[in-house]
Design an enzyme around this catalytic site. Structure first.
Site, PDB file in Angstrom:
ATOM      1  N   LYS A 180       0.812  10.053   9.125  1.00 50.62           N
ATOM      2  CA  LYS A 180       0.213   8.749   9.437  1.00 50.62           C
ATOM      3  C   LYS A 180       0.735   7.777   8.386  1.00 50.62           C
ATOM      4  O   LYS A 180       0.249   7.734   7.270  1.00 50.62           O
ATOM      5  CB  LYS A 180      -1.314   8.862   9.363  1.00 50.62           C
ATOM      6  CG  LYS A 180      -2.080   7.893  10.249  1.00 50.62           C
ATOM      7  CD  LYS A 180      -1.859   6.426   9.945  1.00 50.62           C
ATOM      8  CE  LYS A 180      -2.625   5.955   8.733  1.00 50.62           C
ATOM      9  NZ  LYS A 180      -2.240   4.579   8.311  1.00 50.62           N
ATOM     10  N   GLY A 233      -2.275   7.215  -2.301  1.00 50.40           N
ATOM     11  CA  GLY A 233      -2.907   5.923  -2.069  1.00 50.40           C
ATOM     12  C   GLY A 233      -3.925   5.611  -3.146  1.00 50.40           C
ATOM     13  O   GLY A 233      -3.793   6.074  -4.287  1.00 50.40           O
ATOM     14  N   GLU A 255      -2.180  11.951  -4.806  1.00 50.53           N
ATOM     15  CA  GLU A 255      -1.442  11.196  -5.829  1.00 50.53           C
ATOM     16  C   GLU A 255      -1.987   9.781  -5.761  1.00 50.53           C
ATOM     17  O   GLU A 255      -1.792   9.084  -4.776  1.00 50.53           O
ATOM     18  CB  GLU A 255       0.054  11.260  -5.539  1.00 50.53           C
ATOM     19  CG  GLU A 255       0.895  11.016  -6.771  1.00 50.53           C
ATOM     20  CD  GLU A 255       1.399   9.594  -6.831  1.00 50.53           C
ATOM     21  OE1 GLU A 255       0.736   8.772  -7.517  1.00 50.53           O
ATOM     22  OE2 GLU A 255       2.424   9.304  -6.201  1.00 50.53           O
ATOM     23  N   CYS A 288       2.899   2.962  -8.549  1.00 49.78           N
ATOM     24  CA  CYS A 288       1.721   3.592  -9.165  1.00 49.78           C
ATOM     25  C   CYS A 288       1.998   4.004 -10.604  1.00 49.78           C
ATOM     26  O   CYS A 288       1.089   4.021 -11.434  1.00 49.78           O
ATOM     27  CB  CYS A 288       1.264   4.776  -8.333  1.00 49.78           C
ATOM     28  SG  CYS A 288       2.567   5.964  -8.025  1.00 49.78           S
ATOM     29  N   GLU A 385      -6.521  -1.174 -11.825  1.00 47.30           N
ATOM     30  CA  GLU A 385      -5.142  -1.219 -11.339  1.00 47.30           C
ATOM     31  C   GLU A 385      -4.939  -2.469 -10.476  1.00 47.30           C
ATOM     32  O   GLU A 385      -5.662  -2.687  -9.509  1.00 47.30           O
ATOM     33  CB  GLU A 385      -4.854   0.030 -10.508  1.00 47.30           C
ATOM     34  CG  GLU A 385      -3.409   0.091 -10.057  1.00 47.30           C
ATOM     35  CD  GLU A 385      -3.082   1.358  -9.287  1.00 47.30           C
ATOM     36  OE1 GLU A 385      -3.910   1.800  -8.484  1.00 47.30           O
ATOM     37  OE2 GLU A 385      -1.969   1.883  -9.497  1.00 47.30           O
TER      38      GLU A 385
END
Ligand code: ADP
Length: 486
Positions: A180, A233, A255, A288, A385
């Site tokens: 997906k 994500g 992750e 990330c 973040e």
């Protein structure tokens, strides 16, 4: 319309299920972050399409598993070749869909997509540790069995690259896949599905269902016939997925985000430090792993800041298709507003904006100026973040203070250490909490090495055997020397 033309390539807008294209009654709109242009209407999957895809993947599982690593490897090598033949198309597509630099897609990212597939196919054949050892005459035989259907949920910042970190080992391990992709960047996965068909990968082994996370994504991770969930994500979405996985006890690999430190010590090469710090703006800060918290020894803070500003002044922001551009647009208006919100709140709190701090009005659209903020301790901008071109700079006086600041968030994805003295760097790296630490370098990634996050930055590790630990069912068969008739 079931196809859209992007940068000269024809991309199917339907799902790819059981080797065939499947439409949905509903669609969602895909626009380009490069110029805001309308790219097309994409099939919007939900429970029905997910049920079809999981059933197709389950049906294909036995045959794919039975091919063994060598049989699967032949097809995966062919797939890697097809990716290489289509690098230019994939690069153009991905740039229009997610706004990252065309030159890095051409020369770095897409070649790595091919390498990801080839690497894991080869690892399954040549490097998996099928150990054998004896226990009082009994033989332990370790095998890595295929486990079933893998649900792969991927983000938009490096769509095909991050997807193939999962697709590569899952298929090489003998699992089948339902992918997906992120709703903001569905195109490269659809084009890749056509390549799997051309490579001769059997129908149902690889499936793509497009759609929103809360619809297609939620239906996929809650499915009872899923053997593994691998997700890259954000932390809030990971918590939702973990709850769905808990109902079926589905093993998962995460992750997630980071707020990684980039430490510049008194003994550092400051030119190198400034170069590495400016690199953290790559991909418009939508990485990330970015070392977004620059922590500098107070004795060299002014000199470092000067070099940083000099180097940052050379950054060219603009159209990501232009070979000379360094930073392109942000992915989407929603994300752009999120980034601007962080910076506006920092301003309202009175945090010092050293550089940037606003949209790039010369370019308009989704361009946000590379920003440097000198925040006070504990400010939102230095703990959360941002996932944009926003770096923070703080100073420290001692190693102890540096470590306390570096380790002082809920994350633990990566760290960058800049120091000119080996013993000093070693002392620091021993104490840092991070899945990956780069010393005097950044972004060097070898697929043999483990990759993943500590604390809230992830669960599990990818790379080499670590990937197969997750995707395979690892089995030990203990054979006695006794009881044989012959
Ligand atoms: P972002 O907010 O930056 O887009 P997310 O973590 O929400 O990051 O998105 C990463 C991926 O997770 C996307 O493919 C998205 O569609 C998917 N996703 C979002 N919500 C869910 C959910 N509830 N269940 C499964 N997947 C989801």
């Amino acid at each position: 319309m079931t196809f859209i033309e992007v940068a000269g390539a024809k991309v199917d807008t339907r799902h790819y299920i059981g080797g065939a294209r499947v439409a949905s009654a509903e669609t969602f709109t895909n626009t380009s972050p490069v110029d805001g242009s309308f790219l097309g209407e994409i099939a919007r999957g939900g429970q029905t399409e997910i049920d079809l895809a999981v059933a197709a993947a389950n049906k294909a599982f036995k045959g794919w598993a039975a091919l063994g690593p060598v049989g699967r490897g032949e097809l995966l090598m062919k797939l890697a070749e097809l990716v290489e033949e289509n690098i230019e198309t994939l690069a153009q597509l991905e740039t229009m869909d997610n706004g990252s630099l065309l030159r890095s897609h051409r020369r770095g990212v897409m070649p790595r997509v091919a390498m990801n597939i080839r690497f894991f196919a080869d690892w399954a054949i040549n490097h998996l540790a099928h150990e054998k050892f004896e226990t009082r005459g009994h033989t332990n035989n370790i095998s890595w069995d295929p486990s079933g259907v893998c649900a792969l949920i991927t983000p938009w910042n490096a769509p095909l690259m991050l997807a193939t970190w999962k697709i590569g080992p899952a298929l090489a391990a003998g699992d089948t896949v339902v992918l997906k992709p992120a709703e903001w960047t569905p195109l490269s996965a659809s084009f890749f599905a056509d390549l799997t068909k051309q490579a001769g990968i059997p129908d149902g082994v690889f499936n793509v269902v497009q759609g929103y996370g809360r619809e297609a994504g939620a239906a996929l991770v809650a499915h009872t016939d899923i053997a593994r969930i691998s997700f890259t994500g954000s932390v809030p979405t990971a918590k939702v997925i973990a709850k769905a996985a808990a109902d079926n006890l589905t093993p998962l690999s995460f992750e997630l985000g980071g707020k990684s430190p980039l430490l510049v010590f008194e003994d550092a090469d400051l030119d190198l430090a400034a170069e590495l710090a400016v690199e953290q703006y790559d991909n418009a800060g939508q990485v990330c792993l970015s070392g977004t918290r620059i922590l500098v020894h107070e004795a060299v803070a002014d000199a470092f800041a000067e070099k940083f500003r000099e180097r940052a002044a050379k950054i060219k922001q603009g159209d990501p298709r232009d070979e000379t551009t360094d930073i392109g647009p942000q992915i989407h208006q929603v994300h752009f507003d999120r980034i601007k919100g962080f910076v506006d709140r920092a301003k309202a709190e009175g945090q010092t904006i050293v550089m940037g701090g606003e949209p790039n009005d010369d370019l308009g659209g989704l361009f946000f100026r590379p920003t440097l903020i000198q925040p006070s301790a504990g400010a939102e901008i230095v703990t959360q973040e941002v996932f944009g071109p926003v770096l923070c700079m703080q100073t420290f006086a001692t190693d102890e203070q540096a470590l306390e600041m570096a380790n002082g968030t809920e994350f633990g994805l990566a760290a960058v250490v800049v120091s000119g003295i080996r013993e000093h760097a070693e002392k620091i790296t021993k104490e840092l909490v991070a899945g990956t630490i780069w010393v005097n370098c950044f972004f060097v990634r070898d697929l043999r090495a483990p990759f993943g996050g500590s604390r809230k930055s992830g669960i599990g590790r990818e790379g080499g055997n670590w990937s197969f630990d997750f995707y395979a069912d690892v089995k030990n068969t203990v054979v006695s020397p006794n009881g044989w008739k012959e």
